[in-house]
Design a protein around this motif. Sequence first.
Motif, PDB file in Angstrom:
ATOM      1  N   ALA A  12      -2.151   5.445   0.730  1.00  0.00           N
ATOM      2  CA  ALA A  12      -1.652   4.859   1.269  1.00  0.00           C
ATOM      3  C   ALA A  12      -2.574   3.405   1.852  1.00  0.00           C
ATOM      4  N   LEU A  13      -3.546   3.197   0.433  1.00  0.00           N
ATOM      5  CA  LEU A  13      -4.292   1.807   0.347  1.00  0.00           C
ATOM      6  C   LEU A  13      -5.004   1.598  -0.758  1.00  0.00           C
ATOM      7  N   GLN A  14      -5.127   0.548  -0.838  1.00  0.00           N
ATOM      8  CA  GLN A  14      -5.984   0.082  -2.596  1.00  0.00           C
ATOM      9  C   GLN A  14      -7.018  -0.523  -2.222  1.00  0.00           C
ATOM     10  N   CYS A  15      -6.641  -1.299  -1.435  1.00  0.00           N
ATOM     11  CA  CYS A  15      -8.193  -2.513  -1.893  1.00  0.00           C
ATOM     12  C   CYS A  15      -8.838  -2.131  -0.193  1.00  0.00           C
ATOM     13  N   GLY A  16      -7.719  -1.996   0.275  1.00  0.00           N
ATOM     14  CA  GLY A  16      -8.252  -1.641   2.319  1.00  0.00           C
ATOM     15  C   GLY A  16      -8.148  -2.866   3.150  1.00  0.00           C
ATOM     16  N   PHE A  17      -8.017  -3.909   2.294  1.00  0.00           N
ATOM     17  CA  PHE A  17      -8.389  -5.158   3.674  1.00  0.00           C
ATOM     18  C   PHE A  17      -7.421  -4.702   5.000  1.00  0.00           C
ATOM     19  N   CYS A  18      -5.857  -4.685   4.978  1.00  0.00           N
ATOM     20  CA  CYS A  18      -5.652  -4.443   6.053  1.00  0.00           C
ATOM     21  C   CYS A  18      -5.484  -3.320   6.544  1.00  0.00           C
ATOM     22  N   THR A  19      -6.377  -2.003   6.111  1.00  0.00           N
ATOM     23  CA  THR A  19      -6.140  -0.567   6.655  1.00  0.00           C
ATOM     24  C   THR A  19      -6.262  -0.093   7.954  1.00  0.00           C
TER      25      THR A  19
ATOM     26  N   ILE B 195       0.999  -7.598   7.727  1.00  0.00           N
ATOM     27  CA  ILE B 195       0.950  -7.662   6.128  1.00  0.00           C
ATOM     28  C   ILE B 195      -0.055  -6.556   4.584  1.00  0.00           C
ATOM     29  N   CYS B 196       0.771  -5.936   3.709  1.00  0.00           N
ATOM     30  CA  CYS B 196       0.218  -5.326   2.945  1.00  0.00           C
ATOM     31  C   CYS B 196       0.183  -6.076   1.622  1.00  0.00           C
ATOM     32  N   ARG B 197      -1.003  -6.374   0.766  1.00  0.00           N
ATOM     33  CA  ARG B 197      -0.291  -7.144  -0.711  1.00  0.00           C
ATOM     34  C   ARG B 197      -0.692  -6.585  -2.478  1.00  0.00           C
ATOM     35  N   CYS B 198      -1.149  -4.821  -1.445  1.00  0.00           N
ATOM     36  CA  CYS B 198      -1.532  -3.703  -2.688  1.00  0.00           C
ATOM     37  C   CYS B 198      -0.229  -2.738  -3.028  1.00  0.00           C
ATOM     38  N   THR B 199       0.426  -2.724  -1.926  1.00  0.00           N
ATOM     39  CA  THR B 199       0.708  -1.021  -1.537  1.00  0.00           C
ATOM     40  C   THR B 199       2.280  -0.995  -2.330  1.00  0.00           C
ATOM     41  N   GLY B 200       3.018  -2.390  -1.650  1.00  0.00           N
ATOM     42  CA  GLY B 200       3.819  -2.095  -1.970  1.00  0.00           C
ATOM     43  C   GLY B 200       5.523  -1.683  -0.456  1.00  0.00           C
TER      44      GLY B 200
HETATM   45  S1  FES Z   1      -4.517  -1.810   0.859  1.00  0.00           S
HETATM   46 FE1  FES Z   1      -4.700  -4.461  -0.237  1.00  0.00          FE
HETATM   47  S2  FES Z   1      -3.951  -5.759   1.283  1.00  0.00           S
HETATM   48 FE2  FES Z   1      -2.998  -3.382   1.798  1.00  0.00          FE
END
Ligand code: FES
Length: 163
Positions: free
Chosen positions: A104-111, A141-146
């Motif tokens: 449930a995370l990619q870049c992790g910034f929103c996590t 908001i998450c920009r990565c995961t959809g």
């Molecule tokens: S995982 Fe990148 S903004 Fe949510």
Amino acid sequence: MLVVKKGEGVKVRVRVNGVWYEKYVSPRTLLVDFIRDELGLTGTKVGCDTTTCGACTVIMNGKSVKSCTVLAAQADGAEITTIEGLSSDSKLHPIQEAFKDNFALQCGFCTAGMIMQTYFFLKEHPNPTEEEVRDGIHGNICRCTGYQNIVKAVLDASKRLRS
Ligand code: FES
Ligand code: FES
């Protein structure tokens, strides 16, 4: 009304993750900056600084708040939990485990913010529907995961917390 002379700081005393801190800061200091810069708890992120993204979400007196929206001075006396306060004895919290296991995370910034909002949401809705989950995290908001895997992770976390 709080009166502060020019050049003076305001005293902020808060209990964060079970530890009391007392600091003098500028009256304009945001709670998110207080947490990151004064307390060194950098797990809480700053995304937008305008109450939009939710990256800065923490729990304050039992409610989730966007800590870029709160002045540190307004938090005086408060009980606060940040992402660092969720794990114990180096063991991830079940919500963190669910996010990890469901990718449930990619870049992790929103996590961190997403997990703190989930923590609050699941306390209020221990057995949510998918629609309730989507509504419960709509301020983050998450920009990565959809979002698909985030929703799966929240539903999985709710099961883990109930078992
Ligand atoms: S995982 Fe990148 S903004 Fe949510
Ligand atoms: S940094 Fe606080 S809502 Fe985006």
